[in-house]
Design a protein around this motif. Structure first.
Motif, PDB file in Angstrom:
ATOM      1  N   LEU A  75     -10.494  39.289 -30.203  1.00  0.00           N
ATOM      2  CA  LEU A  75     -10.687  38.391 -31.339  1.00  0.00           C
ATOM      3  C   LEU A  75      -9.369  37.968 -31.970  1.00  0.00           C
ATOM      4  O   LEU A  75      -9.236  36.839 -32.402  1.00  0.00           O
ATOM      5  CB  LEU A  75     -11.553  39.079 -32.396  1.00  0.00           C
ATOM      6  CG  LEU A  75     -13.018  39.256 -32.037  1.00  0.00           C
ATOM      7  CD1 LEU A  75     -13.720  40.053 -33.106  1.00  0.00           C
ATOM      8  CD2 LEU A  75     -13.691  37.913 -31.885  1.00  0.00           C
ATOM      9  N   SER A  76      -8.388  38.913 -32.021  1.00  0.00           N
ATOM     10  CA  SER A  76      -7.209  38.601 -32.825  1.00  0.00           C
ATOM     11  C   SER A  76      -6.368  37.447 -32.267  1.00  0.00           C
ATOM     12  O   SER A  76      -5.835  36.684 -33.064  1.00  0.00           O
ATOM     13  CB  SER A  76      -6.366  39.859 -33.039  1.00  0.00           C
ATOM     14  OG  SER A  76      -6.010  40.441 -31.823  1.00  0.00           O
ATOM     15  N   PRO A  77      -6.236  37.254 -30.925  1.00  0.00           N
ATOM     16  CA  PRO A  77      -5.476  36.069 -30.507  1.00  0.00           C
ATOM     17  C   PRO A  77      -6.177  34.756 -30.813  1.00  0.00           C
ATOM     18  O   PRO A  77      -5.532  33.711 -30.843  1.00  0.00           O
ATOM     19  CB  PRO A  77      -5.330  36.247 -28.995  1.00  0.00           C
ATOM     20  CG  PRO A  77      -5.628  37.645 -28.733  1.00  0.00           C
ATOM     21  CD  PRO A  77      -6.606  38.055 -29.754  1.00  0.00           C
ATOM     22  N   GLY A  78      -7.512  34.790 -31.063  1.00  0.00           N
ATOM     23  CA  GLY A  78      -8.210  33.549 -31.358  1.00  0.00           C
ATOM     24  C   GLY A  78      -8.075  33.104 -32.798  1.00  0.00           C
ATOM     25  O   GLY A  78      -8.422  31.982 -33.141  1.00  0.00           O
ATOM     26  N   LYS A  79      -7.567  33.997 -33.671  1.00  0.00           N
ATOM     27  CA  LYS A  79      -7.384  33.638 -35.076  1.00  0.00           C
ATOM     28  C   LYS A  79      -6.215  32.682 -35.224  1.00  0.00           C
ATOM     29  O   LYS A  79      -5.147  32.884 -34.640  1.00  0.00           O
ATOM     30  CB  LYS A  79      -7.115  34.910 -35.874  1.00  0.00           C
ATOM     31  CG  LYS A  79      -6.541  34.715 -37.250  1.00  0.00           C
ATOM     32  CD  LYS A  79      -7.573  34.268 -38.234  1.00  0.00           C
ATOM     33  CE  LYS A  79      -6.932  34.117 -39.617  1.00  0.00           C
ATOM     34  NZ  LYS A  79      -7.789  33.368 -40.531  1.00  0.00           N
ATOM     35  N   ASN A 106     -10.520  29.966 -32.773  1.00  0.00           N
ATOM     36  CA  ASN A 106     -11.060  29.795 -31.419  1.00  0.00           C
ATOM     37  C   ASN A 106     -12.458  30.406 -31.317  1.00  0.00           C
ATOM     38  O   ASN A 106     -12.613  31.602 -31.506  1.00  0.00           O
ATOM     39  CB  ASN A 106     -10.092  30.505 -30.465  1.00  0.00           C
ATOM     40  CG  ASN A 106     -10.357  30.168 -29.040  1.00  0.00           C
ATOM     41  OD1 ASN A 106     -11.425  29.677 -28.698  1.00  0.00           O
ATOM     42  ND2 ASN A 106      -9.394  30.429 -28.197  1.00  0.00           N
TER      43      ASN A 106
END
Lengths: 175, 117
Positions: free
Chosen positions: B49-53, B71
């Motif tokens: 989840l964190s790279p999509g923020k 994302n």
């Protein structure tokens, strides 16, 4: 969250372990809200913190609730974990930085969904649109997995019950 | 300093992951192993989840007031993963209950000793 995990590692009382696991799941859900993943946070709070905690408590009603002390020295597992962690941290050095729009993960498929999902599916919530429409077969597979899991649980628990019934009827016939 | 801020999300993920891994490897109690397994699993959710923020972005629900959305794709994948994760944990717990009925204990070492006798 890290404190909850350390508590899980150190506590020998399994009730404490399970409740700390639930607290950890709730904290993770709040972090997910902060990361804009509101649908995921809702699911995690309901399923991760709610359902699995209840299931684990149900299991604790059937088994011993204290953990036996460790018999081996924890040195080798600690070493393995430390090495794994060091390798993973080395791996993060080349990953894209946090919170940027121009990273590869945010450049490829996602902009298409953000631009076209309302036009193509009519749902303002992109996550719902992708889950139910673009990746509908994926969701079908997911429900198949849950169905298989449920059948597995039923088979495992029903064989034990049948055996117990058989044992009690054997005892009845012998007396 | 900028390096720390840029990859703090990955490091938190790794710390949680290592905690879960340690519980699974070092502890013999099977209920505790299952809790460790779910901690490990949750850290993987964070990893996805964190790279999509996107900083300054908002939740991916289309509205005229917002321009930038995070994302949505990792969210969909992780929704699936959470539900599948609960199915596997439930299966594991059914196995724990069966092992407890067959051996009267849920400690790894004690089951192993009984097998050898």
């Amino acid at each position: 969250m890290v404190a909850a995990v350390i508590g899980v590692i150190r506590s020998r009382n399994l009730f404490v372990v399970v409740m700390l696991g639930g607290i950890y799941s709730f904290l993770m859900a709040t972090v997910m809200v902060a990361l804009d993943a509101v649908d995921v946070a809702m699911t995690e709070a309901a399923v991760g913190a709610g359902m699995s905690t209840v299931l684990l408590l149900a299991v604790l009603g059937l088994v011993k609730t204290r953990e036996a002390p460790l018999r081996h020295s924890p040195f080798i597992p600690l070493l393995v974990c430390f090495l794994t962690g060091a390798a993973l941290i080395y791996g993060t050095l080349s990953l894209p930085p946090f919170g940027r729009q121009d990273t590869p993960t945010n450049q490829h498929v996602a902009p298409y969904y953000i631009k076209n999902s309302v036009k193509e599916t009519g749902s303002p919530n992109i996550v719902t649109a992708v889950l139910a429409s673009y990746r509908g077969y994926d969701t079908l597979g997911e429900t198949t997995v849950i169905f298989t899991g449920g059948i597995g649980v039923l088979i495992l628990l029903s064989t034990s019950r049948r055996r117990r019934l058989k044992q009690s009827s054997d005892e009845d016939s012998s007396t | 300093m900028s390096l720390i801020l840029a990859s703090i999300n990955y490091w938190v993920t790794i710390i949680l992951m290592i905690g879960g891994l340690y519980i699974v490897v070092a502890h013999g109690n099977m209920v505790k192993k299952l809790v460790g397994l779910s901690i490990f699993q949750t850290s993987v959710y964070l990893l996805f989840l964190s790279p999509g923020k996107i900083l300054g972005g908002t939740a991916p629900i289309i509205s005229e007031k917002f321009e930038v959305y995070s994302n949505p794709l990792p969210h969909v994948l992780i929704l699936t993963a959470i539900v599948v994760g609960v199915a596997t944990i439930a299966l594991g717990m059914a196995l724990v209950v069966r092992i407890n009925e067959a051996y009267g204990t849920i400690e790894d070492d004690e089951v192993h000793e009984m097998e050898q006798d």
